[in-house]
Design an enzyme around this catalytic site. Structure first.
Site, short mmCIF file in Angstrom:
data_model
loop_
_atom_site.label_atom_id
_atom_site.label_comp_id
_atom_site.label_asym_id
_atom_site.label_seq_id
_atom_site.Cartn_x
_atom_site.Cartn_y
_atom_site.Cartn_z
N TYR A 154 47.36 36.74 36.19
CA TYR A 154 46.52 37.69 36.90
C TYR A 154 47.31 38.35 38.04
CZ TYR A 154 42.58 39.47 39.67
OH TYR A 154 41.71 40.28 40.38
N ILE A 198 32.54 45.67 41.49
CA ILE A 198 33.10 46.60 42.46
C ILE A 198 33.02 48.04 41.96
CG2 ILE A 198 35.25 47.31 43.59
CD1 ILE A 198 36.01 44.36 43.75
#
Length: 289
Positions: A157, A24
């Protein structure tokens, strides 16, 4: 550094992107470069980030730096200031994927996710904040749709990403009077190396209800991210429907959600922990002999 830093006039904005060698980060950098921004790619993969910057063009730079080291990030920021004289936007993007379940992961694996994904973004801000204040610039964080619902194998996460969400919200109020805007980007499943790696939860996505099972292309995600940076957006979601689901977050983190996901979660966790169970059983049998 101090609040009186002067910023030379320039029609081009300088964007500092961590995790910029791939995924990204690099895709977003490519979009921003096409819009006339000068890009400083920052990544711990020195050769890769240098090559990525070359591909963007001669006016862009790649810098080797590690978000787990404040000294490394301060050095990177200083290099950007030497090269470009200003930093207009920070894209705190560097991150790593989840390990496995808490039970099947070492403490070191779990805590490294926090160190890179949360502490690394905090260090990025600390190393660059005075420069961004001087330019009355913009800071944005790569968060995740992981904060919108609970799924196994995403515990640490998601915790790190939720921390980013809270950190950004408080930081926004701290820097508002300096003319600095703060944004948060919430991408869903994206076809990056992180999703394809051995620690990914790609298979998990298929068993989730819509829209949490949608997988986006890197190009679509980068288009949205670049656009949000150029307009200094407060929040951006990909897909956009996640904005509604953020407001409805209690539905996807409460007891009804747990009941709905219980069977698939148990099946997935057993598969992820099968080696661990076998090893523990062998150790137990050996101790009893």
């Amino acid at each position: 550094m101090n609040h009186a830093l002067s910023v030379p006039h320039s029609t081009k904005k300088t964007v500092f992107i961590t995790g910029g060698a791939s995924g990204i980060g690099l895709a977003t950098a490519t979009k921003l470069a096409a819009q006339g921004c000068r890009i400083a790619l920052v990544d711990r993969a020195g050769d890769e980030v240098a090559l990525a910057a070359q591909r963007l063009g001669a006016e862009h730079i790649g810098i080797e730096a590690d978000v787990t080291s404040i000294e490394s990030l301060e050095s990177a920021a200083a290099k950007v200031m030497t090269e470009f004289g200003r930093i207009d936007a920070i894209v705190a993007n560097a991150g790593i994927g989840s390990a496995s379940t808490v039970r099947a992961s070492s403490s070191e694996q779990l805590l490294r996710i926090i160190d890179v994904n949360l502490a690394g973004q905090i260090r990025t801000v600390k190393a660059t904040l005075e420069y961004v204040i001087a330019s009355r610039g913009y800071i944005t964080f790569t968060c995740s749709a992981a904060v919108l619902k609970h799924t196994p194998k995403s515990s640490v996460y998601a915790a790190a990403k939720a921390g980013i969400d809270a950190f950004a919200g408080a930081l926004r109020l701290e820097v508002l009077h300096h003319g600095v805007d703060v944004g948060v980007f919430y991408p869903g499943w994206t076809k990056t190396p992180m999703l394809q790696g051995p620690a990914s939860r790609a298979e998990t996505s298929k068993g989730l209800p819509w829209p949490f099972n949608i997988t986006n292309s890197v190009d679509d995600v980068a288009d949205a991210y670049a656009g949000s940076i150029l307009r200094r957006a407060r929040t951006t979601y990909v897909p956009r429907i996640y904005r509604l689901f953020h407001a409805l977050r209690p539905i996807h983190t409460g007891s009804n959600w747990d009941r709905r996901q219980r069977a698939s979660a148990a099946e997935n966790v057993r598969a992820w922990e099968v080696d661990l169970d076998t090893r523990n059983e062998n150790q137990l049998n050996g101790a009893q002999q």
